[in-house]
Design a protein around this motif. Structure first.
Motif, PDB file in Angstrom:
ATOM      1  N   PRO A 188       0.719  -0.984  -0.202  1.00 46.48           N
ATOM      2  CA  PRO A 188       0.404  -0.076   0.234  1.00 46.48           C
ATOM      3  C   PRO A 188       1.404   1.216  -0.190  1.00 46.48           C
ATOM      4  O   PRO A 188       2.298   1.585   0.419  1.00 46.48           O
ATOM      5  CB  PRO A 188      -0.700  -0.123   1.405  1.00 46.48           C
ATOM      6  N   GLN A 189       0.071   1.910  -0.315  1.00 45.23           N
ATOM      7  CA  GLN A 189       0.696   4.009  -0.249  1.00 45.23           C
ATOM      8  C   GLN A 189      -0.309   4.638   0.443  1.00 45.23           C
ATOM      9  O   GLN A 189      -1.617   4.228   0.387  1.00 45.23           O
ATOM     10  CB  GLN A 189       1.130   4.194  -1.583  1.00 45.23           C
ATOM     11  N   ALA A 190       0.365   5.995   0.724  1.00 41.91           N
ATOM     12  CA  ALA A 190      -0.201   6.230   1.780  1.00 41.91           C
ATOM     13  C   ALA A 190      -0.072   8.017   2.076  1.00 41.91           C
ATOM     14  O   ALA A 190       0.785   8.255   1.708  1.00 41.91           O
ATOM     15  CB  ALA A 190      -1.046   6.185   3.046  1.00 41.91           C
ATOM     16  N   PHE A 191      -1.144   8.783   2.174  1.00 40.27           N
ATOM     17  CA  PHE A 191      -1.124  10.451   1.657  1.00 40.27           C
ATOM     18  C   PHE A 191      -2.084  11.294   2.183  1.00 40.27           C
ATOM     19  O   PHE A 191      -2.403  10.668   2.702  1.00 40.27           O
ATOM     20  CB  PHE A 191      -0.886  10.632  -0.211  1.00 40.27           C
ATOM     21  N   LEU A 192      -1.291  12.170   2.280  1.00 42.15           N
ATOM     22  CA  LEU A 192      -2.135  13.335   3.400  1.00 42.15           C
ATOM     23  C   LEU A 192      -3.327  13.530   2.570  1.00 42.15           C
ATOM     24  O   LEU A 192      -2.841  13.696   1.383  1.00 42.15           O
ATOM     25  CB  LEU A 192      -1.300  14.744   3.384  1.00 42.15           C
ATOM     26  N   PHE A 193      -4.751  13.262   2.477  1.00 46.75           N
ATOM     27  CA  PHE A 193      -5.584  13.678   1.594  1.00 46.75           C
ATOM     28  C   PHE A 193      -5.522  14.653   0.396  1.00 46.75           C
ATOM     29  O   PHE A 193      -5.622  14.791  -0.375  1.00 46.75           O
ATOM     30  CB  PHE A 193      -6.837  13.471   2.668  1.00 46.75           C
ATOM     31  N   ASP A 194      -5.303  15.720   1.358  1.00 46.86           N
ATOM     32  CA  ASP A 194      -5.061  17.982   1.000  1.00 46.86           C
ATOM     33  C   ASP A 194      -3.782  17.569  -0.163  1.00 46.86           C
ATOM     34  O   ASP A 194      -4.147  18.136  -1.237  1.00 46.86           O
ATOM     35  CB  ASP A 194      -5.332  18.073   1.351  1.00 46.86           C
ATOM     36  N   ILE A 195      -2.655  16.693  -0.295  1.00 43.67           N
ATOM     37  CA  ILE A 195      -1.714  16.630  -1.000  1.00 43.67           C
ATOM     38  C   ILE A 195      -2.178  15.900  -1.749  1.00 43.67           C
ATOM     39  O   ILE A 195      -2.013  16.129  -3.405  1.00 43.67           O
ATOM     40  CB  ILE A 195      -0.639  15.411  -0.460  1.00 43.67           C
ATOM     41  N   ILE A 196      -2.521  14.686  -2.237  1.00 44.93           N
ATOM     42  CA  ILE A 196      -2.651  13.613  -3.074  1.00 44.93           C
ATOM     43  C   ILE A 196      -4.045  14.268  -3.814  1.00 44.93           C
ATOM     44  O   ILE A 196      -4.106  14.166  -5.438  1.00 44.93           O
ATOM     45  CB  ILE A 196      -2.664  12.292  -2.345  1.00 44.93           C
ATOM     46  N   TYR A 197      -4.845  14.753  -3.411  1.00 42.06           N
ATOM     47  CA  TYR A 197      -5.941  15.577  -4.298  1.00 42.06           C
ATOM     48  C   TYR A 197      -5.175  16.345  -5.479  1.00 42.06           C
ATOM     49  O   TYR A 197      -6.127  16.680  -6.462  1.00 42.06           O
ATOM     50  CB  TYR A 197      -7.288  15.527  -2.935  1.00 42.06           C
ATOM     51  N   GLU A 198      -5.122  17.524  -4.238  1.00 39.07           N
ATOM     52  CA  GLU A 198      -4.431  18.641  -5.429  1.00 39.07           C
ATOM     53  C   GLU A 198      -3.899  17.829  -6.148  1.00 39.07           C
ATOM     54  O   GLU A 198      -3.456  18.021  -7.455  1.00 39.07           O
ATOM     55  CB  GLU A 198      -3.334  19.612  -4.232  1.00 39.07           C
TER      56      GLU A 198
END
Length: 389
Positions: A188-198
Motif C-alpha cells: 500500500p501507499q498512503a498520503f495526506l488527503f489534501d496533498i494527493i488530491y491536489e
C-alpha cells in the motif's frame, strides 16, 4: 533462537492517531492474466480476489471508509460481492479509463458533492491499495499511514529481484541499472488527503492516461518526498494466471495450520474428542478445549480469537444449535472470519439405543437457515452424525 521461537513473539502494531480511509482501484481488464474474467473477480477458494483485499482493509477498525473503484460494466458485480460477503463500510464508485483516472474518481467522493450523492467525511490520510494484492497486513498499513502523516506521502517498497536494463532503438542493450540502488514500488501507499488530491487536480492528461505511480504525482506537483517503507514478501500482486494458483496455495496454507477440537466434560464426549485429537496430531496442530472448563475463564475465547480457522465441536445434544451459536458469536466478535473462511464441523454423537435416526422437516429447515446465516459471516458450518456405541 530457533525461527519458530522468533515467529511466536508478537510484534506490536504502531498506534494510528489520524482519520483514515482507503481507495481500492479494481478497474483492470486482466489482459495479462488471460481469460474473460478480470483478475480481481477471479475466484480463489470460491471467493473473488477483490473480496480478500476488501476484507484485509475492512478488518482494521481505524479505516473508516473503503472506496472500491470499478469499471462501469462491473459495478453490479461488485455490489453483488459486497452483499454476498456482507462487507461493511464499502462504497462502489465508477472508474475511469486508466488507473490514475480511477483513483482520482475514488478520491472525489470525499471532496466533490456533484460526484457523489453522499459526500463522505474527508480523512486526514488516505490509503491507496490494489484490489489484486490480497495479503496486506495491519502492520505495514499502519507504518505507511503514520509515515504519510509525518512526511505527506509514504509507500511500501521491495528489493528488485531482477536487474533492470534499457534497450536501444535497434533492440540491443543500451545500459543497465545498478540493482542495489533501486527498489520496486509496491502497495500500500498512503498520503495526506489534501496533498494527493491536489496532485491529481494539477496533473496533466498525459499523467492521468499514461502514469502509474501515485508517489511520483505527489513529488511532481506538490514537491512531497515520500517516505519509503520496506515491505514484506507477501505484498506481491496477482498479475498472471500462475499468481492465482500461488494465492490459493497461500490461503490454503494459512487455513490448514491448526484445528481446535471442542467438547464438554461428559465422559463419552471427552473420550471421542481425545481420540479425534490423537488421530489428527500427525497431520495438523491440534488444540483441545472443554466448554465446561471454559465457562469460568477466557480459554475458549482466547482460542476462538486466535489464528485458528478450523473447529470441530463434539456434542451429544440434538444439533446443539444454541451451543453452536455461542461459538459463532465469539468467532464473529473476534474478527477471525473477516479475512479467511472459518470451518466449523458439528459432530453429533447419537448414543441412544435406537438403530435409526430421523430428523423432522422443521428441524432440517432450522439447521439449513442457521448454516445460511453463518455463511454470510464467512463461517462455514458442516454437520456429521455418528451413531456411537
Amino acid at each position: 533462537w530457533s525461527p519458530a521461537a522468533m515467529e511466536a513473539v508478537p510484534v506490536p502494531v504502531p498506534a494510528v492517531s489520524v482519520s483514515v480511509s482507503a481507495v481500492l482501484p479494481a478497474g483492470g481488464s486482466g489482459q495479462r492474466l488471460g481469460g474473460a474474467t478480470p483478475k480481481q473477480f477471479c475466484a480463489v477458494q470460491g471467493r473473488p480476489l477483490v473480496s480478500y483485499a476488501v476484507r484485509a482493509l475492512e478488518r482494521i477498525s481505524w479505516i473508516s471508509d473503503i472506496i472500491v473503484v470499478v469499471s462501469p460494466e462491473n459495478i453490479k458485480t461488485m455490489k453483488t460481492i459486497i452483499e454476498k460477503y456482507d462487507h461493511k463500510r464499502v462504497m462502489v464508485v465508477e472508474g475511469g479509463i486508466t488507473r490514475h483516472r480511477s483513483i482520482f474518481n475514488g478520491l472525489k467522493v470525499f471532496a466533490e458533492k456533484e460526484f457523489s450523492s453522499h459526500l463522505l467525511q474527508k480523512p486526514e490520510v488516505v490509503i491507496i491499495h490494489d484490489a489484486v494484492r490480497p495479503f496486506v497486513e495491519e502492520d505495514i498499513l499502519s507504518k505507511v499511514v503514520m509515515a504519510a502523516k509525518e512526511h505527506g506521502a509514504a509507500g511500501a517498497i521491495r528489493p528488485l529481484v531482477s536487474t533492470v536494463i534499457a534497450s536501444s532503438a535497434d533492440g540491443c542493450l543500451d545500459h543497465s541499472l545498478e540493482r542495489a540502488r533501486y527498489r520496486a514500488s509496491e502497495m500500500p501507499q498512503a498520503f495526506l488527503f489534501d496533498i494527493i488530491y491536489e496532485a491529481y487536480q494539477l496533473c496533466t492528461d498525459y499523467d492521468l492516461d499514461y502514469g502509474t505511480e501515485c508517489l511520483h504525482l505527489a513529488l511532481k506537483y506538490c514537491k512531497t518526498n515520500a517516505r519509503l517503507i520496506e515491505g514484506t514478501a507477501d505484498l506481491w500482486k496477482v498479475t498472471y494466471k500462475r499468481d492465482l494458483y500461488a494465492a490459493e496455495s497461500i490461503i490454503k496454507e494459512n487455513l490448514s495450520q491448526e484445528v481446535c477440537v471442542i467438547t464438554d466434560a461428559k465422559e463419552t464426549i471427552a473420550q471421542v474428542g481425545f481420540l479425534l485429537s490423537e488421530s489428527l496430531k500427525s497431520q495438523i496442530k491440534v488444540e483441545a478445549v472443554s466448554i465446561s472448563q471454559s465457562k469460568n475463564d477466557s480459554h475458549l475465547q482466547n482460542i476462538l480469537s486466535g489464528q485458528c480457522y478450523n473447529f470441530i465441536y463434539v456434542n451429544d445434544k440434538k444439533w446443539a444449535i444454541q451451543e453452536t451459536q455461542q461459538i459463532v458469536d465469539i468467532l464473529e466478535k473476534s474478527d477471525v472470519p473477516l479475512l479467511y473462511p472459518v470451518v466449523l464441523i458439528l459432530v453429533h454423537l447419537d448414543i441412544s439405543e435406537n438403530n435409526s435416526f430421523s430428523i423432522g422437516m422443521e428441524e432440517l429447515t432450522t439447521i439449513k437457515k442457521f448454516a445460511r446465516e453463518t455463511k454470510r459471516k464467512n463461517i462455514l458450518v458442516y454437520g456429521l452424525l455418528i451413531q456411537y456405541k
